[in-house]
Design an enzyme around this catalytic site. Structure first.
Site, PDB file in Angstrom:
ATOM      1  N   GLY A 163       0.857  -1.222  -0.146  1.00  0.00           N
ATOM      2  CA  GLY A 163       0.059  -0.207  -0.007  1.00  0.00           C
ATOM      3  C   GLY A 163       0.875   1.236  -0.103  1.00  0.00           C
ATOM      4  O   GLY A 163       1.733   1.382  -0.965  1.00  0.00           O
ATOM      5  N   GLY A 208     -12.459  -1.173   2.640  1.00  0.00           N
ATOM      6  CA  GLY A 208     -11.889  -1.065   1.288  1.00  0.00           C
ATOM      7  C   GLY A 208     -10.478  -1.710   1.280  1.00  0.00           C
ATOM      8  O   GLY A 208      -9.626  -1.466   0.361  1.00  0.00           O
ATOM      9  N   LYS A 254       2.868 -10.597  -3.717  1.00  0.00           N
ATOM     10  CA  LYS A 254       3.590  -9.570  -3.274  1.00  0.00           C
ATOM     11  C   LYS A 254       5.012 -10.168  -2.880  1.00  0.00           C
ATOM     12  O   LYS A 254       6.177  -9.554  -3.043  1.00  0.00           O
ATOM     13  CB  LYS A 254       3.102  -8.910  -1.904  1.00  0.00           C
ATOM     14  CG  LYS A 254       1.625  -8.147  -2.402  1.00  0.00           C
ATOM     15  CD  LYS A 254       0.950  -7.854  -1.008  1.00  0.00           C
ATOM     16  CE  LYS A 254      -0.217  -6.998  -1.615  1.00  0.00           C
ATOM     17  NZ  LYS A 254      -1.222  -6.828  -0.344  1.00  0.00           N
TER      18      LYS A 254
HETATM   19  P1  NAP Z   1     -12.338  -2.325  -6.553  1.00  0.00           P
HETATM   20  O1  NAP Z   1     -12.589  -1.588  -5.684  1.00  0.00           O
HETATM   21  O2  NAP Z   1     -12.841  -3.716  -6.722  1.00  0.00           O
HETATM   22  O3  NAP Z   1     -12.153  -1.861  -8.042  1.00  0.00           O
HETATM   23  C1  NAP Z   1     -11.717  -2.470  -9.365  1.00  0.00           C
HETATM   24  C2  NAP Z   1     -12.080  -1.872 -10.356  1.00  0.00           C
HETATM   25  O4  NAP Z   1     -11.655  -2.435 -11.495  1.00  0.00           O
HETATM   26  C3  NAP Z   1     -13.514  -1.447 -10.827  1.00  0.00           C
HETATM   27  O5  NAP Z   1     -13.735  -0.055 -11.148  1.00  0.00           O
HETATM   28  C4  NAP Z   1     -13.905  -2.415 -11.910  1.00  0.00           C
HETATM   29  O6  NAP Z   1     -14.771  -1.729 -12.920  1.00  0.00           O
HETATM   30  C5  NAP Z   1     -12.608  -2.516 -12.547  1.00  0.00           C
HETATM   31  N1  NAP Z   1     -12.304  -3.645 -13.405  1.00  0.00           N
HETATM   32  C6  NAP Z   1     -12.207  -4.916 -12.888  1.00  0.00           C
HETATM   33  N2  NAP Z   1     -11.992  -5.635 -13.998  1.00  0.00           N
HETATM   34  C7  NAP Z   1     -12.092  -4.992 -15.135  1.00  0.00           C
HETATM   35  C8  NAP Z   1     -11.998  -5.376 -16.457  1.00  0.00           C
HETATM   36  N3  NAP Z   1     -11.766  -6.412 -16.683  1.00  0.00           N
HETATM   37  N4  NAP Z   1     -12.315  -4.516 -17.333  1.00  0.00           N
HETATM   38  C9  NAP Z   1     -12.770  -2.951 -16.883  1.00  0.00           C
HETATM   39  N5  NAP Z   1     -12.605  -2.799 -15.789  1.00  0.00           N
HETATM   40  C10 NAP Z   1     -12.430  -3.750 -14.752  1.00  0.00           C
HETATM   41  O7  NAP Z   1     -10.451  -2.744  -6.394  1.00  0.00           O
HETATM   42  P2  NAP Z   1      -9.540  -1.855  -5.620  1.00  0.00           P
HETATM   43  O8  NAP Z   1      -9.515  -2.117  -4.171  1.00  0.00           O
HETATM   44  O9  NAP Z   1      -9.536  -0.521  -6.085  1.00  0.00           O
HETATM   45  O10 NAP Z   1      -8.087  -2.316  -6.288  1.00  0.00           O
HETATM   46  C11 NAP Z   1      -7.769  -2.346  -7.371  1.00  0.00           C
HETATM   47  C12 NAP Z   1      -6.324  -2.804  -7.611  1.00  0.00           C
HETATM   48  O11 NAP Z   1      -5.327  -2.101  -6.775  1.00  0.00           O
HETATM   49  C13 NAP Z   1      -6.380  -4.136  -7.216  1.00  0.00           C
HETATM   50  O12 NAP Z   1      -5.612  -4.885  -8.216  1.00  0.00           O
HETATM   51  C14 NAP Z   1      -5.951  -4.361  -5.799  1.00  0.00           C
HETATM   52  O13 NAP Z   1      -5.125  -5.741  -5.603  1.00  0.00           O
HETATM   53  C15 NAP Z   1      -5.011  -3.316  -5.745  1.00  0.00           C
HETATM   54  N6  NAP Z   1      -4.605  -2.696  -4.665  1.00  0.00           N
HETATM   55  C16 NAP Z   1      -5.693  -2.630  -3.703  1.00  0.00           C
HETATM   56  C17 NAP Z   1      -5.590  -1.901  -2.377  1.00  0.00           C
HETATM   57  C18 NAP Z   1      -6.508  -1.743  -1.521  1.00  0.00           C
HETATM   58  O14 NAP Z   1      -6.257  -1.532  -0.291  1.00  0.00           O
HETATM   59  N7  NAP Z   1      -7.926  -1.708  -2.017  1.00  0.00           N
HETATM   60  C19 NAP Z   1      -4.438  -1.523  -2.040  1.00  0.00           C
HETATM   61  C20 NAP Z   1      -2.991  -1.947  -2.680  1.00  0.00           C
HETATM   62  C21 NAP Z   1      -3.439  -2.500  -4.131  1.00  0.00           C
HETATM   63  P3  NAP Z   1     -16.386  -1.802 -12.156  1.00  0.00           P
HETATM   64  O15 NAP Z   1     -16.368  -0.592 -10.973  1.00  0.00           O
HETATM   65  O16 NAP Z   1     -17.239  -1.297 -13.227  1.00  0.00           O
HETATM   66  O17 NAP Z   1     -16.739  -3.017 -11.814  1.00  0.00           O
HETATM   67  N1  HSE Z   2      -6.351  -6.543  -0.172  1.00  0.00           N
HETATM   68  C1  HSE Z   2      -4.896  -6.113  -0.092  1.00  0.00           C
HETATM   69  C2  HSE Z   2      -4.644  -6.214   1.408  1.00  0.00           C
HETATM   70  C3  HSE Z   2      -4.981  -4.625  -0.636  1.00  0.00           C
HETATM   71  O1  HSE Z   2      -5.521  -6.241   2.296  1.00  0.00           O
HETATM   72  O2  HSE Z   2      -3.365  -5.983   1.822  1.00  0.00           O
HETATM   73  C4  HSE Z   2      -3.517  -4.180  -0.519  1.00  0.00           C
HETATM   74  O3  HSE Z   2      -2.683  -4.665  -1.622  1.00  0.00           O
END
Ligand code: NAP
Ligand code: HSE
Length: 580
Positions: free
Chosen positions: A395, A447, A465
């Site tokens: 993160g 989130g 990771k």
């Molecule tokens: P999220 O809230 O589920 O949002 C995912 C987004 O991706 C949504 O807008 C979704 O569209 C879009 N999407 C997924 N598949 C798609 C496809 N095939 N074509 C077009 N759009 C697509 O996920 P998030 O929490 O933001 O996480 C996003 C990425 O960051 C992930 O890879 C996650 O591992 C990484 N990450 C997350 C966090 C965290 O704390 N959340 C931290 C570090 C890294 P719709 O909205 O239309 O469904």
């Molecule tokens: N789902 C992941 C976590 C988001 O909980 O660590 C950050 O990569």
């Protein structure tokens, strides 16, 4: 106190950190042209984050929000006090203290270990006119202790303490003087004043009678002559007397004006076009990034890739920006792609397509980038582009940077880390007596969890990771199915010492990697982690240890990491174009 600091020093409860070579303290000052109100605190936190991520400790001097000093003065005078009332400075200085406290909160939101000091705690001693006093000393304890314990220390400018204990003010624009004085007291040779202009010009750039020319270097005398209200005169005098150069620059810009011993002839400042940015994903992370980009004149958002363009969003994004086609997104000719899709395969495909189209890329999608980091890097190199993936691991915690710093210092033997915010958060909630389903629901609501949380619970997220960190540490990743994993489930017995630890050790040509639920790690770095906290420990072959920690998941910490990648890409693009 040593003026150097670890890449990410942790709280005072932890063992002292070795200071890597080259780490340094920087003094930054943010005036009310940057910190216009509470809404600007995240931009200031972002600038501080960029320095901490690069391995520096930050002393951030802040002014009161725009208009607050006058408002406080008016309130005090409204009581009919004479202008020179001895208690007036104590009231007016509250404006800077309030701004400092809020910036510290904004830093905490993105996972920085920051603290705010009051005017009295900071302890600048000043003599002379109570409303235009001159700093003459720094009480020894607080600032230096705070710097030893925290990554960033946010301090109020303008205010000081008189020898009799009353508050004094350092004159209008006095926060500049605070910054230069603190830099001098800390033994630094430069203070950076962040302004809403990118340097010192030969005349007011708003006066369009003749094109204004910018100085890259201006002598003390030139600055006194032209500085006007840009830099406080007393600060220029003190800079000259104490040998502290004053750098005047805009937020997130590497170039500016350095005020010091010598001048160079001024020249035209490069006109900056907004960079075209495409965002893939509009969920927790993509929505956070859009929140920061929309309305920022430095960027033009050209498109947002989602699955369902009609879905309601929690960010006010114009509907015409949404598309469900990666090809259409890239046809809008972005300069940079910020990728935060929840699907690994789709993310990997759009990253490759963007690099092939000549875009720079930053990704938060560890399932996408951990598939083949070497392949993505080679593709980027082949197209003369950059691919960054800091936000994919830890993160807001600078894990990629920490491993790179350790590797630059020597061979790495092993690393271990808490890498999944959801699991760490749930372990804490389970330990407090929450039911498994309730703890998971809370992690999703915050989130932290993946769209499919089994990825968090079964260790797949942490394993991706580990593979990415292994690539950074050893230049190769273990195969995905060669990382044995323990799953967190409703059957897992809560235990205060239980942590999910991702680890990798090099043994000759072999990499031994795992993601295990362990109770045997008594390391304070891991045991002190709360909520979504993540932490990393890297062991060099020579016995040196590198550490970092921060918020491992959540909208704002992850957004900050992507924004720092974006700032770095912008800096490199400008350097490539000869603009820095
Ligand atoms: P999220 O809230 O589920 O949002 C995912 C987004 O991706 C949504 O807008 C979704 O569209 C879009 N999407 C997924 N598949 C798609 C496809 N095939 N074509 C077009 N759009 C697509 O996920 P998030 O929490 O933001 O996480 C996003 C990425 O960051 C992930 O890879 C996650 O591992 C990484 N990450 C997350 C966090 C965290 O704390 N959340 C931290 C570090 C890294 P719709 O909205 O239309 O469904
Ligand atoms: N789902 C992941 C976590 C988001 O909980 O660590 C950050 O990569």
């Amino acid at each position: 106190m040593s003026a150097s600091a670890n890449l990410a020093l942790v709280s005072d409860a932890l063992e002292p950190q070795p200071a890597p070579e080259g780490a340094q303290v920087v003094v930054l000052k943010f005036g009310s042209s940057i910190l216009r109100g509470p809404q600007d605190a995240p931009r200031v936190a972002s600038a501080i984050y960029g320095h901490v991520r690069a391995g520096r400790k930050v002393v951030a001097v802040v002014s009161a929000f725009a208009g607050h000093t006058d408002a406080l003065l008016a309130e005090a005078r409204g009581l009919g006090l004479p202008h020179s009332n001895a208690l007036l400075p104590g009231y007016v200085a509250l404006g800077e203290e309030k701004a400092a406290a809020l910036v510290a909160i904004a830093c905490d939101r993105v996972g920085l270990d920051a603290c705010a000091l009051s005017v009295r705690e900071l302890g600048i001693v000043a003599e002379g006119e109570p409303e235009h006093a001159r700093p003459c000393g720094l009480r020894p304890d607080h600032l230096k202790q705070a710097l030893d314990r925290h990554e960033a220390v946010i301090v109020p400018g303008f205010g000081a303490v008189q020898p009799d204990g009353r508050i004094a003010l350092l004159g209008r624009g006095g926060s500049d003087l605070t910054a230069v004085f603190l830099a001098a007291e800390l033994g630094l040779d430069r203070a950076r004043l962040v302004k809403d202009v990118d340097g010192l010009y030969d005349h007011d750039p708003n006066d369009h009678a003749a094109p204004a020319l910018r100085y890259r270097r201006a002598s003390w005398d030139v600055a006194r002559r032209l500085g006007g209200s840009l830099v406080q005169r007393d600060a220029i005098d003190l800079g000259e007397a104490r040998g502290v150069e004053i750098e005047v620059a805009a937020l997130d810009r590497a170039d500016g004006t350095v005020i010091g011993e010598r001048s160079a002839p001024p020249g035209p400042a490069p006109a900056l076009q907004p960079l075209k940015v495409a965002v893939a994903g509009c969920g927790v992370v993509g929505g956070g990034v859009l929140n920061r980009l929309l309305g920022d004149p430095r960027y033009q958002v050209v498109g947002v890739l989602v699955r369902d363009p009609k879905k309601p969003r929690d960010v006010p994004c114009p509907p015409e920006l949404f598309t469900s086609s990666a090809a259409e997104l890239l046809s809008r000719a972005p300069d940079i792609l910020l990728e935060a899709l929840s699907e690994g395969e789709a993310g990997h495909a759009v990253i490759r397509a963007a690099l092939e189209d000549g875009c720079d890329v930053a990704s938060a999608n560890k399932q996408a980038v951990s598939r083949d980091p070497a392949g993505l890097q080679a593709l980027a190199d082949a197209h003369g582009r950059r691919v960054f993936w800091s936000a994919s691991v830890g993160g807001g915690s600078p894990m990629i940077e920490t491993v790179r710093a350790a590797r630059a210092a020597g061979e790495i033997e092993s690393f271990e880390a808490v890498l999944n915010g959801t699991v760490n958060f749930m372990l804490e909630r389970l330990g407090e007596g929450a039911a498994f389903a309730e703890a998971l629901a809370d992690a999703r609501a915050a989130g932290f969890a993946e769209e499919d949380p089994s990825s968090d619970l079964e260790g797949l997220d942490a394993a991706a990771k580990v593979r990415l960190l292994a690539y950074e540490a050893f230049g190769q990743s273990p195969e995905a199915d060669a990382v044995p994993r323990d799953a967190l489930s409703a059957e897992t017995r809560p235990n205060a010492a239980l942590r999910q630890i991702g680890a990798c050790r090099r043994d000759g040509d072999r990499l031994d990697a795992s993601v295990r639920l362990r109770t045997d790690t008594d390391d304070a770095l891991f045991q002190s982690l709360k909520g979504e906290g993540n932490a990393l420990k890297v062991h060099g072959v020579d016995g040196r240890v590198w550490r970092c920690r921060g918020r491992g998941a959540g909208r704002w910490a992850t957004t900050e990491s992507l924004m720092a990648d974006l700032a770095e890409i912008v800096r490199i693009r400008r350097a490539d174009a000869g603009l820095n």
